[in-house]
Design an enzyme around this catalytic site. Structure first.
Site, PDB file in Angstrom:
ATOM      1  N   GLU A 363       0.691  -1.149  -0.081  1.00  0.00           N
ATOM      2  CA  GLU A 363       0.191  -0.087  -0.044  1.00  0.00           C
ATOM      3  C   GLU A 363       1.007   1.278  -0.002  1.00  0.00           C
ATOM      4  O   GLU A 363       2.063   1.331   0.348  1.00  0.00           O
ATOM      5  CB  GLU A 363      -0.926   0.084   1.107  1.00  0.00           C
ATOM      6  CG  GLU A 363      -0.067   0.109   2.379  1.00  0.00           C
ATOM      7  CD  GLU A 363      -1.161   0.154   3.986  1.00  0.00           C
ATOM      8  OE1 GLU A 363      -2.385  -0.224   3.532  1.00  0.00           O
ATOM      9  OE2 GLU A 363      -0.844   0.241   4.839  1.00  0.00           O
ATOM     10  N   ASN A 365       0.923   4.942   2.020  1.00  0.00           N
ATOM     11  CA  ASN A 365       0.358   5.630   3.006  1.00  0.00           C
ATOM     12  C   ASN A 365       0.405   7.381   2.396  1.00  0.00           C
ATOM     13  O   ASN A 365       1.677   7.701   2.583  1.00  0.00           O
ATOM     14  CB  ASN A 365       1.061   5.413   4.160  1.00  0.00           C
ATOM     15  CG  ASN A 365       0.684   4.062   4.624  1.00  0.00           C
ATOM     16  OD1 ASN A 365      -0.599   3.928   4.890  1.00  0.00           O
ATOM     17  ND2 ASN A 365       1.466   3.226   5.027  1.00  0.00           N
ATOM     18  N   ARG A 367       0.691  10.164   3.754  1.00  0.00           N
ATOM     19  CA  ARG A 367       1.085  10.739   5.022  1.00  0.00           C
ATOM     20  C   ARG A 367       2.197  10.680   5.336  1.00  0.00           C
ATOM     21  O   ARG A 367       2.914   9.724   4.957  1.00  0.00           O
ATOM     22  CB  ARG A 367      -0.363  10.609   5.879  1.00  0.00           C
ATOM     23  CG  ARG A 367      -0.300   9.177   6.251  1.00  0.00           C
ATOM     24  CD  ARG A 367      -1.299   8.716   7.355  1.00  0.00           C
ATOM     25  NE  ARG A 367      -1.593   7.336   7.307  1.00  0.00           N
ATOM     26  CZ  ARG A 367      -0.822   6.460   7.999  1.00  0.00           C
ATOM     27  NH1 ARG A 367       0.471   6.944   8.485  1.00  0.00           N
ATOM     28  NH2 ARG A 367      -1.073   5.221   8.185  1.00  0.00           N
ATOM     29  N   ARG A1722     -23.227  -3.507  84.347  1.00  0.00           N
ATOM     30  CA  ARG A1722     -23.571  -3.581  82.820  1.00  0.00           C
ATOM     31  C   ARG A1722     -25.246  -3.944  82.788  1.00  0.00           C
ATOM     32  O   ARG A1722     -25.735  -4.557  83.688  1.00  0.00           O
ATOM     33  CB  ARG A1722     -23.127  -4.885  82.016  1.00  0.00           C
ATOM     34  CG  ARG A1722     -23.490  -6.308  82.564  1.00  0.00           C
ATOM     35  CD  ARG A1722     -22.974  -7.407  81.571  1.00  0.00           C
ATOM     36  NE  ARG A1722     -23.617  -8.356  82.057  1.00  0.00           N
ATOM     37  CZ  ARG A1722     -22.902  -9.370  82.854  1.00  0.00           C
ATOM     38  NH1 ARG A1722     -21.940  -9.003  83.375  1.00  0.00           N
ATOM     39  NH2 ARG A1722     -23.435 -10.755  83.390  1.00  0.00           N
TER      40      ARG A1722
END
Length: 1741
Positions: A363, A365, A367, A1722
């Site tokens: 691929e 990219n 960017r 008590r």
């Protein structure tokens, strides 16, 4: 729609520097023209002055730092470009780093990224509002959305990335694969392999039909495509990345399960199928393209280490492929970018087969990628800065760093841009050759994922610390990429990179990672000249990083990856990491014992800190905290990796611990670091520990390695282990799930994760789909198929390894002394140590002659350089004279000499300078002063200091209530409440502290107690049972001190008689004889421990020795000794003394026999007895000396009565044996001064006498003590008092195990009143009033006070402590009647009334003494005391008297006065004179009987802290009206013996303790000053000794009857409440015969199933139970008990039926008459509530 999406968007732009609306300019005005000039000079089109960063986290941080570095290089200021950040509420909440370092930030909505960073419309609006020139998208979010560049372009804003068309073409994974196929770039088989497009169509949009032909849209299509390309295959989302939107499948079933997950992770994205290239490498090429068609390939990267296709380790350049192949990869990437006119940064990814050498396009990219700093390092290019330059329109050939990369002239850093802009010329990128990569770079992504839990993402706060062990020593020449790590204002974060290692993180310390963040928050890079060096540098760098917080990280796991042999040898592939995970290869753990010790110390320290915080919290709020604060002893259980470790912790100091596990023990120390960590010292090594609590347990970070202290796991509770969002359930609610199968999907950090069931069972959901969850929230419950099959942690049965001490221990004596002294002080602070070892070590060190020399050396070494030279030289000279002989035992430390040198030095200084010099030499001066009296003096100072530490705390608590002490301390230390914690902690260790002090008293104080007198007095006055043993020991040592002084005084007193010479001793001088008798008589009558002081039997002075023996005999046999009968003679083996004595002393009277015979109460005793005493040094001579003594004694007695008128006694003669010297067997029984071994010594002597076959009868030396009254008791324990004046006999009553004490004494009265002025235990007023008592009363009171001190001091000793004590006093000296009266009173008696008057005197005397000491006696259990004395009178009072005082309540007593008379059998008996008394007619020597019922009940009531009910009507001895009794008491009982509800009451007179109901009532007529004629009240009381004072039906009925009588007669009613509430009865007939049906008869520990009766017992008591029959296979019949009924009434709930009735009746009595309730001991249940509510009303009344 989320809340963030629903609310209207509000935007707030804020400068990060805190100024609003640009009040403070961020940039200098001169910067703008420079940026403009830079753009124009390098051929740019549009300068960029401001940039909006449409990203967060690491991307934003990296961009800001890179641009700041580039700006500073280029323009001389890092603020040349204005950087604006976007901030969500979640980013703000976690203190996101990019917000802090940006110039401005703009607030945007929170939630998932489609609300903010991926929202194109929002980004454009933010760019417009902030008026920026450009937007940088980073990676992820909207960076690959083609709509963003188009929208920004429409607004005239530069997008720092590719155009929309290029992005759409290549940014899409499907489109890029189609374009790659068109550009002849090899691709793997995929779902679009059959789709072809012409090369020219790459510049236009791919037709949608063509595009969709390459996609799969349904699960069925995905399965079909996978079958075509072949398994294993990848399901990939075209818009995915970073590990999201990608799943590997191996079969159709996995496709069905995972296809939806891919769709969910990247909503709306097209999906395609691609063949998995097994055993392949993931290679990348970094591209940079300008707006003019130039494309630069900036070397390559290898990103093959991936987990689920998410990159973990990246490196560059490529080393696995040949250089030619790398060139092909770069050229293919350039072709691909050119084919679509790409602009900006891009990465082309390939898969490379190591076996075939083939590569396939994966691929592109469109960017910048996370790992781009790898390229920056090896290519020396700042990629974010290059993106800005390209965005300005500057061509690549004009960028200085690009020119340098291609080796072109005029290249370099951005500081050379002016020169480059003038002389640079274009070049052809297709032909240009790049320079070689600079070395090798390895990058590691730091993610918030838990490797131990399937790499699940985690979120939360974080603390990051990167430690550096080497100085920062590298500089990247001409590189703009050095990043300093985040550092907050408190310097908690510190990153000064190691050589060739640097990092950047998206969070700062105290910040965090929220649930919408990406899991990666850090990136670490390491450089090396070779791959191996880069890996080594990375490992070293990662080991210095410590990340603490609520998140988990992959740091430890990655270190293990870098160490893996496959990675080092470059034999990895994209599936390598997943295969390791599948094989459960885990990160290295700390050694097991480090985890156990570290975990135990952490748990203990946290528990202690919480306890202290809670305690201080009480104090801060003004509340009294709990009595006990548990800080010393604790038990910790740890569950680590399936093993359960149980460790017992004992603290030896604030940071010192002893850890015990099974049969092993180790020591460790911890110190708290400033950042919250722990520094652990173990086995001589130090380890740093950090800990964080999480849902699964406590995670420890020990020396950078982690381990989990797991919580007890409950598989039936399915909880969220990290913040997440529940996407959907994978099973139906209520269905069955198997273990390890998915039951739900959650979204964590933008990733879809399945949740697996830990066990099999039926699932029930508790959370709704789509709901956000926090860690620990319950998702579902599981009804387990087999709860017993759940694996539990197995107890660890092993031991700790053998470890050394925490820190190095020196063997030098002064350091051992300091350690022992510190341990002793820690014991006094409340911590625990082995006391015997501490004391032994301390004593051996203090006694070592080397100690002072070593202490001087240590102290002098510290001060030597600061001392004046003359003083230093003088001290060294004097010291060297002794240093060489320091090891000699007889050499003393020259303390006085050294002190003289120091004082001479001080005297040489003027007054103004002397103070400074004193402070300088103070340590040396203190040391020499402590040794001035030698080692013993130094030891005394040390011990006194320890005593003072003890007393400073314990004197606060002595005789005080702890709550009152703490309240005073709270006011005193209100500004330092932790001081109170220290005091209370110290007091809690009272047992260990007492043991330490007692050991010191025995070892150091006993030889010379006088030196510690002041502190011993303070010890002896500590008044609490906690201090009884210590107070007793201190009192004994004080007595020893007094004894020593008394011994010296006696020796001096008897020696001073030698005013005459030995020759003159035969002179019968009246003056000399009188002096001797006066001195001896004074000693005989002294109320002191004269017997013990008279231990001068072996004195070398024979005259003194004779007088000592005579004084001893006269004192013991007073008043029975025949005057002048003491004779002495020296035997060759020792001294022999003999004397005569009588049974009675009436013959002391100087009256005639006729006068004596007229007395009816006594008869003369003419039978004489003899006594003898032998003083010898060895028991070997005992038979011989005793034979001589017997012969001498009998011969003297026969010579005394030659006419035979008085027959010598055949029994009752006495023999005393005095052993002197040390050469006898008795010396083996010497003790430390206490009397615990007194009985043992007597037994030892008896044994020796028996072995020596001495047949003479021996009698107890109990003359006058009536000890024969105890002979019916067995196992009598004898204990003398400290001053030997009292003799304590402890016995046990039968049949009840009541421990009784009988105290006996002979009261000796001094002629003067000296010694009677102080009475311990009485206040000043009481002491002053004692002088109103008679001489006899004061003598009795002094003896009683002494006895009570002994009882109180022995209260701690269970073998001596009594429940019931009796005191007997025999006054030796005859009393005159005047002695019975106060000195200011005289008694005029008519003839014949003397006896009655004396009786009245004794009666009043008993009441007066009881008024002074009765309360204390009652508290100590002294129930009766008896006095015998002789009255010398001419009247009828002459003779023996006895006064018996029964101390009933402490405030009231019963006094009986008796005469001793003879009965008809010539036996001496008690005779009451004027009133009936219980002992009347009883033999005076009758054996003591067991306690009667009344006394037993009184004792039982006293144990319940109350008074026996029948003793309340007793009245104190006060003056009463004449002829009118003060009290007239009549008891009320049921008229019917079986009385119940409605039965009337009748009056009766009977003895006490005969009641058969637990309530007692009286009608009482009282004469008071207000009502001299008397008034009547009713009193009703609980009998606490009857069935524990509980209420049953008869008690309720009786109480109501009394109440009704009081109401009817309108008379006051007083209720004495002492009860235990409603009766919980027991059917005794069932209790005696029931049996238990065990679950396992052979192992009762496994519990029982039922209780039952046998057939025989059921036939006998079947009416008392409800039971069902059970027949066993063996034929046995059992009756299983269901309910117990009982044959008696008043056993069960019927006891509650009358509570309401009597409460209402008493309330009615309040309205109709006067009522008072007095609670004693008590009261329980409804009476507790009723008494509380009545209290306020009756107080008011």
């Amino acid at each position: 729609m989320s809340e963030a999406q629903r609310r209207p968007m509000t935007v707030s732009v804020k400068p990060a520097n805190g100024y609003i609306n640009g009040a403070a300019p961020l940039r200098s005005p001169s910067i703008v023209p420079q940026v403009d000039e830079f753009c124009r000079a390098l051929g740019g089109k549009r300068p960029i002055h401001s940039i909006l960063i449409a990203n967060n986290g690491m991307a934003a941080v990296k961009f800001i730092r890179s641009i700041r570095t580039w700006a500073y290089e280029t323009f001389g200021t890092e603020k040349a470009i204005l950087l604006v950040a976007m901030a969500t509420p979640e980013d703000m909440r976690i203190n996101a780093e990019h917000i802090r370092i940006a110039d401005q930030f703009v607030e945007v909505p929170g939630g998932t990224n489609n609300n903010n960073y991926a929202n194109v419309q929002l980004i454009v609006e933010m760019a417009e509002i902030t008026r920026v020139d450009a937007v940088w998208p980073g990676w992820g979010h909207a960076s690959e959305n083609p709509a963003l560049p188009d929208a920004l372009g429409a607004k005239g804003i530069v997008f720092l990335g590719p155009p929309a068309a290029s992005m759409a073409a290549l940014g899409d994974k499907i489109g890029s694969s189609l374009i790659a196929q068109a550009a002849d770039v090899p691709t793997l088989p995929w779902s679009g392999s059959h789709v072809k497009i012409p090369p020219e169509s790459c510049l236009v949009t791919i037709p949608d039909a063509t595009y969709q032909d390459a996609c799969v849209h349904t699960t069925e299509e995905a399965i079909a495509s996978c079958r075509v390309v072949g398994y294993p295959a990848m399901i990939k989302a075209s818009w995915g990345g970073g590990g999201k939107g990608i799943r590997k499948v191996h079969n159709d079933d996995e496709v069905k399960a995972l296809f939806k997950q891919v769709q969910g992770e990247v909503p709306g994205s097209p999906i395609f199928i691609m063949k998995v290239a097994s055993q392949s490498r993931h290679l990348e090429v970094q591209l940079l393209c300008d707006q003019y068609g130039n494309v630069a390939a900036l070397h390559s990267r290898d990103c093959s280490v991936q987990r689920r296709h998410q990159k973990i380790i990246e490196e560059g350049p490529i080393t696995v492929a040949p250089l030619e192949t790398t060139k092909k990869l770069e050229q293919a990437a350039r072709r691909l970018a050119k084919s679509v006119n790409y602009v900006g940064a891009a990465t082309v990814e390939y898969l490379y087969s190591m076996e075939t050498g083939e590569y396939y396009f994966l691929e592109l990219n469109p960017r910048l990628q996370v790992e781009h700093p790898v390229t920056e390092w090896i290519a020396e290019i700042n990629l974010p800065a290059a993106q800005v330059a390209v965005g300005m329109g500057i061509p690549l050939w004009q960028i200085p760093e690009i020119r340098r990369f291609y080796g072109m002239e005029h290249g370099g850093g951005y500081d050379a841009w002016r020169k480059t802009s003038i002389v640079a010329t274009p070049f052809d990128f297709d032909k240009a050759e790049s320079t070689k990569p600079k070395g090798h770079c390895v990058a590691v992504r730091v993610t918030s994922e838990d490797p131990d839990d399937g790499f699940k993402p985690t979120s939360g706060r974080v603390q990051v610390r990167i430690y550096q062990t080497e100085k920062f020593g590298f500089c990247l020449i001409n590189c703009t990429l050095i990043f300093l790590f985040i550092m907050n204002s408190e310097q908690e974060l510190n990153f000064k990179s190691k050589p060739n290692v640097w990092a950047y993180f998206s969070v700062k310390s105290g910040g965090g990672i929220h649930e919408f963040s990406d899991s990666q928050f850090g990136h670490v890079f390491a450089f090396g000249e070779s791959r191996a060096l880069a890996i080594a540098n990375m490992v070293l760098g990662l080991k210095e990083i410590q990340i603490r917080g609520e998140i988990r990280t992959n740091v430890d796991y990655t270190i293990d990856l870098l160490h893996a042999l496959d990675y080092k040898e470059n034999k990895i592939h994209t599936g390598w990491l997943d295969s390791r995970i599948a094989m459960r290869v885990r990160a290295e753990r700390p050694p097991w014992y480090l985890s156990v010790v570290g975990g135990a110390l952490y748990k203990a320290s946290v528990s202690s800190a919480n306890t202290v915080s809670e305690y201080v919290g009480y104090l801060e709020k003004g509340q009294i905290p709990p009595k006990h604060i548990s800080l010393v002893n604790s038990q910790v259980s740890l569950n680590i990796e399936g093993s359960k470790y149980t460790i017992n912790m004992v603290r030896g100091g604030p940071g010192s611990y002893r850890l015990r596990m099974n049969d092993s023990e180790i020591e460790a120390e911890i110190h708290t670091l400033r950042d919250g960590g722990l520094l652990m010292q173990l086995d001589g090594n130090s380890h740093v520990i950090y800990a964080e609590e999480e849902a699964a347990g406590t995670r420890l970070l020990i020396d950078g390695r982690t381990c989990l202290l797991q919580n007890d796991h409950d598989p039936s509770k399915l909880v969220a282990e990290t913040p997440c969002k529940l996407l959907r359930y994978l099973v139906v609610d209520g269905s069955h799930v198997d273990a390890d199968t998915p039951y739900a999907e959650v979204e964590v950090m933008k990733m879809c994760m399945p949740l697996l069931s830990p066990a099999s069972g039926k699932i029930h959901f508790k959370m709704s789909e789509g709901q956000a969850m926090q860690a620990g929230e319950l998702i579902a419950r599981l009804d387990l198929d087999d709860p017993s099959a759940v694996r539990k942690a197995e107890p660890f049965n092993g031991s700790f390894p053998i470890l050394g001490p925490p820190t190095a221990i020196s063997g030098k004596v002064h350091q051992r002394c300091a350690a022992s002294l510190n341990a002793a002080r820690m014991i006094l602070a409340g911590y625990e140590h082995n006391i015997d070892e501490v004391v032994q070590s301390l004593l051996s060190c203090l006694d070592n002659p080397e100690l002072p020399f070593l202490q001087w050396q240590e102290c002098f070494a510290v001060l030597a350089n600061r001392l004046p030279k003359e003083l230093r030289d003088e001290l060294e000279t004097r010291y060297r004279e002794f240093e060489g002989i320091a090891n000699m035992q007889n050499v003393d430390f020259p303390a006085k000499i050294l002190r003289g040198v120091l004082e001479a030095h001080l005297n040489a200084y003027p007054e103004k300078e002397k103070a400074a010099q004193e402070r300088l030499i103070e340590p040396l001066m203190s040391l020499v002063k402590s040794y001035e009296r030698g080692r013993e003096g130094h030891a005394r100072i040390i011990v006194q200091g320890l005593f003072e530490e003890y007393l400073s705390v314990e004197e606060l608590f002595s005789d005080n209530i702890q709550a009152d002490v703490i309240e005073r301390l709270r006011l005193q230390y209100k500004k330092d409440l932790l001081k109170i914690v220290d005091i209370v902690l110290s007091h809690q260790g009272i047992k260990s502290k007492n043991k330490l002090i007692l050991r010191l008293l025995e070892q150091l104080v006993y030889p010379n107690p006088a030196a510690y007198r002041d502190q011993l007095i303070r010890f002896s006055t500590l008044n609490h049972t906690n201090y009884s043993e210590l107070a007793l020991k201190a009192s004994q040592l004080l007595e020893q001190t007094k004894l020593s002084e008394l011994r010296s005084s006696i020796a001096r007193s008897l020696s001073e008689l030698e005013m005459f010479t030995e020759d003159g001793e035969n002179m019968d001088t009246p003056k000399r004889k009188s002096a001797i008798n006066e001195r001896m008589e004074a000693l005989v009558n002294a109320p002191l421990a004269v017997e013990d002081a008279l231990c001068l039997f072996d004195h070398s002075d024979h005259t003194l020795q004779r007088r000592v023996v005579e004084t001893y005999v006269r004192r013991l046999y007073q008043p029975y000794l025949v005057q002048g009968s003491v004779r002495m003679q020296w035997h060759r083996f020792g001294l022999i003394a003999s004397w005569e004595f009588l049974d009675e002393h009436v013959e002391r009277k100087n009256r005639s026999e006729d006068e004596i015979s007229n007395e009816p109460s006594v008869e003369r005793r003419n039978e004489r007895k003899w006594g003898a005493m032998v003083v010898l040094k060895s028991l070997h001579f005992l038979p011989t000396v005793m034979t001589a003594a017997l012969r001498e004694a009998t011969h003297n007695l026969q010579a005394e009565i030659p006419d035979g008128s008085t027959r010598p006694a055949t029994s009752g003669n006495m023999m005393h044996i005095a052993l002197v010297g040390i050469n006898n067997p008795m010396s083996l029984l010497q003790d430390s001064g206490d009397e615990d071994q007194a009985q043992e010594r007597v037994n030892k002597l008896a044994k020796i006498l028996k072995e020596k076959e001495v047949s003479s009868s021996l009698s107890n030396a109990g003359v006058g003590l009536s000890a024969d009254k105890l002979k019916d008791y067995e196992n009598i324990r004898y204990t003398p008092s400290r001053d030997r004046q009292w003799h304590l006999y402890t016995v046990k009553d039968k049949p009840l195990p009541i421990q009784r004490m009988f105290l006996r004494t002979l009261v000796r009265q001094p002629v003067s009143n000296e010694g009677l002025t102080v009475y311990q235990g009485l206040d000043h007023g009481e002491t002053h009033s004692l002088w109103a008592l008679s001489f006899t009363a004061r003598s009795i009171l002094r003896s009683l006070m002494s006895a009570m001190e002994e009882v109180e001091l022995n209260a701690h000793n269970s073998t001596i402590k009594s429940d019931h004590a009796h005191m007997y006093l025999y006054i030796l000296r005859e009393q005159q009647i005047d002695d019975l009266l106060p000195y200011h009173k005289r008694l005029e008696l008519p003839d014949g009334h003397e006896e009655a008057a004396v009786e009245k005197i004794f009666y009043d005397l008993g009441h007066e003494i009881n008024a002074s000491v009765g309360v204390k006696m009652h508290r100590l259990g002294v129930c009766e005391w008896e006095v015998k004395l002789w009255i010398s009178s001419e009247g009828d009072a002459n003779g023996a008297w006895r006064v018996v005082v029964t101390n009933v309540t402490g405030h009231t007593c019963i006094v009986h006065v008796y005469r001793e008379v003879e009965n008809s059998s010539n036996e001496i008996v008690y005779s009451s004179i004027s009133r009936e008394a219980p002992l009347h007619g009883l033999l005076v020597n009758a054996q003591y009987k067991p306690l009667g019922v009344l006394e037993q009940k009184r004792l039982l009531a006293r144990k319940s802290n109350t008074t026996y009910c029948y003793d309340f009507p007793l009245h104190p001895g006060i003056n009463k009206p004449k002829d009118k009794p003060i009290l007239r008491v009549t008891e009320l009982v049921f008229a019917d013996k079986k009385g119940s509800w409605g039965t009337p009451l009748v009056s009766i007179e009977r003895q006490a303790a005969l009641n058969d109901v637990g309530m007692v009532a009286w009608r009482m007529e009282m004469s008071t000053p207000e009502f001299p004629s008397g008034r009547t009240v009713f009193i009703v009381s609980n009998d606490v000794t009857f069935k524990n004072g509980s209420f049953g039906p008869r008690e309720d009925a009786f109480f109501q009857a009394v109440t009704e009588v009081a109401c009817a007669q309108k008379l006051p009613l007083i209720y004495l409440a002492a009860n235990s509430g409603a009766r919980i009865g027991v059917a005794e007939e069932v209790k005696s015969c029931f049996r238990v049906g065990w679950s396992d008869e052979t192992n009762p520990e496994r519990g029982f199933q039922y209780v039952y009766l046998t057939a025989e017992d059921y036939a006998r008591i079947g009416t008392s139970v409800i039971a069902h029959e059970l027949k066993l296979p063996s034929g046995e019949t059992r009756w299983v008990i269901d309910t117990i009924v009982g044959k008696e009434d008043g056993l069960g709930v019927e006891n509650l039926t009358g509570s309401g009735a009597i409460a209402s009746a008493y309330s009615r009595a309040y309205n109709e008459t006067f009522t008072v309730t007095y609670v004693t001991g008590r009261t329980v249940g409804i009476w507790c509530l009723s008494c509380s509510s009545w209290y306020a009303v009756h107080t008011k009344t």
